[in-house]
Design an enzyme around this catalytic site. Structure first.
Site, PDB file in Angstrom:
ATOM      1  N   GLY A  19       0.827  -1.215   0.000  1.00 12.34           N
ATOM      2  CA  GLY A  19       0.000   0.000   0.000  1.00 12.34           C
ATOM      3  C   GLY A  19       0.860   1.263   0.000  1.00 12.34           C
ATOM      4  N   ALA A  68      -5.647  -1.993   5.160  1.00 11.09           N
ATOM      5  CA  ALA A  68      -7.001  -1.553   5.512  1.00 11.09           C
ATOM      6  C   ALA A  68      -7.879  -1.629   4.274  1.00 11.09           C
ATOM      7  CB  ALA A  68      -6.975  -0.108   6.042  1.00 11.09           C
ATOM      8  N   THR A  70      -9.709   0.798   2.373  1.00 10.96           N
ATOM      9  CA  THR A  70      -9.562   2.261   2.390  1.00 10.96           C
ATOM     10  C   THR A  70     -10.518   3.004   1.445  1.00 10.96           C
ATOM     11  OG1 THR A  70      -7.712   1.999   0.839  1.00 10.96           O
ATOM     12  CG2 THR A  70      -7.152   2.298   3.155  1.00 10.96           C
ATOM     13  N   THR A 109      -7.495   6.696  11.821  1.00 15.71           N
ATOM     14  CA  THR A 109      -7.922   7.814  10.980  1.00 15.71           C
ATOM     15  C   THR A 109      -8.662   8.918  11.736  1.00 15.71           C
ATOM     16  OG1 THR A 109      -9.464   8.319   9.161  1.00 15.71           O
ATOM     17  CG2 THR A 109      -9.973   6.388  10.451  1.00 15.71           C
ATOM     18  N   TYR A 133     -16.924   3.635   6.999  1.00 17.05           N
ATOM     19  CA  TYR A 133     -15.463   3.522   7.087  1.00 17.05           C
ATOM     20  C   TYR A 133     -14.986   3.942   8.483  1.00 17.05           C
ATOM     21  CZ  TYR A 133     -10.547   4.822   6.286  1.00 17.05           C
ATOM     22  OH  TYR A 133      -9.187   4.951   6.380  1.00 17.05           O
TER      23      TYR A 133
HETATM   24  N1  LIG Z   1      -5.280   7.377   2.538  1.00 18.65           N
HETATM   25  C1  LIG Z   1      -5.711   8.258   3.449  1.00 18.65           C
HETATM   26  O1  LIG Z   1      -6.049   9.423   3.126  1.00 18.65           O
HETATM   27  C2  LIG Z   1      -5.775   7.866   4.904  1.00 18.65           C
HETATM   28  C3  LIG Z   1      -6.187   8.828   5.846  1.00 18.65           C
HETATM   29  C4  LIG Z   1      -6.234   8.459   7.199  1.00 18.65           C
HETATM   30  C5  LIG Z   1      -5.866   7.177   7.581  1.00 18.65           C
HETATM   31  N2  LIG Z   1      -5.486   6.270   6.640  1.00 18.65           N
HETATM   32  C6  LIG Z   1      -5.102   4.933   7.085  1.00 18.65           C
HETATM   33  O2  LIG Z   1      -3.731   4.760   6.768  1.00 18.65           O
HETATM   34  C7  LIG Z   1      -3.461   3.375   6.513  1.00 18.65           C
HETATM   35  C8  LIG Z   1      -2.689   3.230   5.209  1.00 18.65           C
HETATM   36  O3  LIG Z   1      -3.494   3.784   4.169  1.00 18.65           O
HETATM   37  P1  LIG Z   1      -3.018   3.734   2.644  1.00 18.65           P
HETATM   38  O4  LIG Z   1      -3.662   4.908   1.988  1.00 18.65           O
HETATM   39  O5  LIG Z   1      -1.543   3.510   2.565  1.00 18.65           O
HETATM   40  O6  LIG Z   1      -3.794   2.424   2.175  1.00 18.65           O
HETATM   41  P2  LIG Z   1      -3.691   1.620   0.773  1.00 18.65           P
HETATM   42  O7  LIG Z   1      -2.760   2.303  -0.160  1.00 18.65           O
HETATM   43  O8  LIG Z   1      -5.093   1.366   0.351  1.00 18.65           O
HETATM   44  O9  LIG Z   1      -2.997   0.265   1.221  1.00 18.65           O
HETATM   45  C9  LIG Z   1      -3.663  -0.714   1.951  1.00 18.65           C
HETATM   46  C10 LIG Z   1      -2.980  -2.018   1.661  1.00 18.65           C
HETATM   47  O10 LIG Z   1      -3.644  -3.022   2.435  1.00 18.65           O
HETATM   48  C11 LIG Z   1      -3.881  -4.145   1.575  1.00 18.65           C
HETATM   49  N3  LIG Z   1      -5.000  -4.933   2.066  1.00 18.65           N
HETATM   50  C12 LIG Z   1      -6.330  -4.681   1.949  1.00 18.65           C
HETATM   51  N4  LIG Z   1      -7.053  -5.692   2.463  1.00 18.65           N
HETATM   52  C13 LIG Z   1      -6.150  -6.604   2.925  1.00 18.65           C
HETATM   53  C14 LIG Z   1      -6.278  -7.875   3.545  1.00 18.65           C
HETATM   54  N5  LIG Z   1      -7.476  -8.416   3.792  1.00 18.65           N
HETATM   55  N6  LIG Z   1      -5.150  -8.559   3.862  1.00 18.65           N
HETATM   56  C15 LIG Z   1      -3.941  -8.036   3.616  1.00 18.65           C
HETATM   57  N7  LIG Z   1      -3.748  -6.837   3.021  1.00 18.65           N
HETATM   58  C16 LIG Z   1      -4.840  -6.128   2.681  1.00 18.65           C
HETATM   59  C17 LIG Z   1      -4.194  -3.507   0.233  1.00 18.65           C
HETATM   60  O11 LIG Z   1      -4.117  -4.485  -0.802  1.00 18.65           O
HETATM   61  P3  LIG Z   1      -5.033  -4.267  -2.119  1.00 18.65           P
HETATM   62  O12 LIG Z   1      -4.572  -2.982  -2.737  1.00 18.65           O
HETATM   63  O13 LIG Z   1      -4.735  -5.490  -2.931  1.00 18.65           O
HETATM   64  O14 LIG Z   1      -6.454  -4.178  -1.631  1.00 18.65           O
HETATM   65  C18 LIG Z   1      -3.098  -2.460   0.178  1.00 18.65           C
HETATM   66  O15 LIG Z   1      -1.877  -2.988  -0.274  1.00 18.65           O
HETATM   67  C19 LIG Z   1      -4.807   2.677   6.562  1.00 18.65           C
HETATM   68  O16 LIG Z   1      -5.001   2.119   7.836  1.00 18.65           O
HETATM   69  C20 LIG Z   1      -5.811   3.797   6.382  1.00 18.65           C
HETATM   70  O17 LIG Z   1      -7.060   3.499   6.992  1.00 18.65           O
HETATM   71  C21 LIG Z   1      -5.426   6.591   5.308  1.00 18.65           C
END
Ligand SMILES: NC(=O)c1ccc[n+]([C@@H]2O[C@H](COP(=O)([O-])OP(=O)(O)OC[C@H]3O[C@@H](n4cnc5c(N)ncnc54)[C@H](OP(=O)(O)O)[C@@H]3O)[C@@H](O)[C@H]2O)c1
Length: 307
Positions: A19, A68, A70, A109, A133
């Site tokens: 991710g 997550a 997301t 988050t 979410y």
């Molecule tokens: N992005 C934002 O603006 C934001 C804001 C606040 C908090 N956050 C939090 O920050 C964290 C990182 O976010 P990010 O944006 O880096 O997320 P991301 O790019 O969507 O990466 C999430 C990773 O988790 C993997 N994943 C999903 N379901 C899974 C499962 N069942 N088993 C194993 N792996 C799994 C995804 O694989 P696939 O791609 O194959 O599904 C992806 O590689 C998360 O906890 C998110 O809630 C994000």
């Protein structure tokens, strides 16, 4: 350099390793960390037995959970899946952490709040999510705590962007290259957060935990981390276009107009105020947090080099 209590390399299981945030964690991991990567399709966090088996075999010192569900709007219709990955599965990880005596770093988050507060949210503020979410991420925090695990850091963050992911910065650049005008929401405020700064914050917390001189009574718990300062999505978009222009990227847009949330309806409700109070993080680590505008510039400089 990070080492464990026996002064050997710190063994870190990185969950959701492909991710956006995890890619930066891989890049920023300090010397002394050996990273073990877990992600779909080989590893499914929602499979309780698999989580237990993989982690009890590896016996990591630290588990960093960047995985997550997301898709904030998608969660409104895929409620069960969001609750499984963001909620129940965090409990599975936490149980595995207890079984192997590992520290769990879990990313959460700003969406655990309703955004109605005037002023910045501290860790002591009452949670009240207004989207599926947000509910699912809060249930993950609760599942973790309910296992009785003590060695954990829940790091809540907001408006995340960085290399290797789909995010607001890249969306605005794409739209600005294509359109003459953009209409962007101005009545939601928050703090954009560069994954590089968040990855550094994760390792700062872990180094405090590992430090033999640490005077803090117990550093574990919930922390808020976002870049310093705040803005609306509209102001963020203006800054992105300004950076894009100064980096000579293809920018066609001539006007950006501020609009209200009601003019751009989406399935999931977002908090109107997402700003975090980061006093707890700064007091523990002694670290200054970079301003969002400076970190955006840093991101663009790195982006240029990698293109
Ligand atoms: N992005 C934002 O603006 C934001 C804001 C606040 C908090 N956050 C939090 O920050 C964290 C990182 O976010 P990010 O944006 O880096 O997320 P991301 O790019 O969507 O990466 C999430 C990773 O988790 C993997 N994943 C999903 N379901 C899974 C499962 N069942 N088993 C194993 N792996 C799994 C995804 O694989 P696939 O791609 O194959 O599904 C992806 O590689 C998360 O906890 C998110 O809630 C994000």
């Amino acid at each position: 350099m990070l080492v464990n209590s026996s002064s050997r390399e710190l063994k870190v299981a990185l969950i959701g390793a492909n991710g956006m945030l995890a890619q930066m964690v891989r890049e920023r991991a300090p010397q002394g960390c050996s990273l073990h990567l877990f992600d779909l399709p080989e590893f499914d966090l929602a499979d309780h037995d698999e989580v237990h088996e993989m982690l009890t075999k590896l016996v990591p010192d630290v588990i960093i959970n960047c995985a997550a569900y997301t898709n904030v709007d998608g969660a409104e219709t895929e409620q069960a899946l969001a609750m499984e990955i963001n909620g129940a599965a965090v409990g599975y990880l936490s149980k595995a952490a207890l079984a192997v005596d590992a520290t769990l770093v879990h990313i959460s988050t700003d969406y655990v709040f309703d955004g109605k507060k005037v002023g910045a949210y501290s860790e002591a503020d009452e949670t009240c999510p207004v989207s599926v979410y947000g509910v699912s991420k809060l249930s993950g925090e609760q599942a973790l705590v309910n296992t009785g695990l003590k060695k954990y850091f829940i790091l809540r963050t907001s408006w995340l962007y960085g290399p290797g992911g789909s995010n607001f910065v890249e969306t605005i650049l794409r739209l600005a290259a294509d359109r003459d005008e953009l209409r962007i929401i101005h009545d939601q405020i928050g703090s954009p957060t560069y994954t590089g700064d968040l990855a550094d914050a994760i390792f700062s917390l872990l180094s405090i935990e590992a430090s033999p001189q640490s005077t803090a009574p117990d550093p574990h718990g919930v922390y808020h981390f976002a870049n310093e300062g705040s803005c609306s999505w509209y102001e963020f978009a203006c800054a992105i276009v300004e950076e894009g222009r100064s980096q000579k990227l293809p920018i066609k847009v001539r006007e950006i107009y501020p609009i209200n949330t009601s003019e751009y309806p989406l399935p999931a409700t977002r908090p109107a105020n997402s700003v975090f109070d980061k006093t707890k993080y700064k007091a523990l680590t002694g670290q200054e947090v970079p301003l969002w505008r400076d970190s955006l510039h840093t991101y663009f400089c790195g982006r240029e080099k990698s293109n």
